[in-house]
Write a protein that holds these residues in place. Sequence first.
Motif: not given
Length: 194
Positions: A63-70
């Motif tokens: 449902m959600m893909m969560n990626v790091h800004y860094e």
Amino acid sequence: MINKSEADWLHLDVMDGEFVPNISFGFPIIEAVSKICKKPLDVHFMIMHPEKYIERTAKLGAMMMNVHYEACTHLHRTIQQIHNAGMKAAVTLNPATPVSMLEDIIGDVDMVLLMSVNPGFGGQTFIENTINKVKRLRKMIDEAGTNTLIEVDGGVNAKTAPILVKAGVNVLVSGSYVFKSSDPISTIKSLKNI
């Protein structure tokens, strides 16, 4: 147990041993979990080059893909690609990354995850400055007039959860506190009732 609980989502931490100093699991485990979990999956990539795995993550029904800004050189492009693949897009900030880094993209993301511990290991102590970050992020979101959710992960328990919710958090991620509890279903219920 998660299926029977009041948990809204299942948060999955994918670690590569490079972006964070630990290795967790990859796509075979995500696929296996997706077949038995009835809750929407919030897949948090603590890895280098998460953009390489957008289509594969979408195919597993996340449902959600969560990626790091860094970890994202071209964050706006990555957010667009996640949306184009049919998922909601979230950006995660490490404890030392200021929320101001998202000022020009806050309207494009569905959620911001603030790490309240250094990513890579469970069971760490909550970083108190997270409360101030939540307040600054809530102000930024309100001023932008967006519906962006705020998620916090790390050290979320009976003591920290009410403070986080009061500061403006919408989504609480709790690992050790829930899974080391003698009654995880009740522990989840207590967090839901905050």
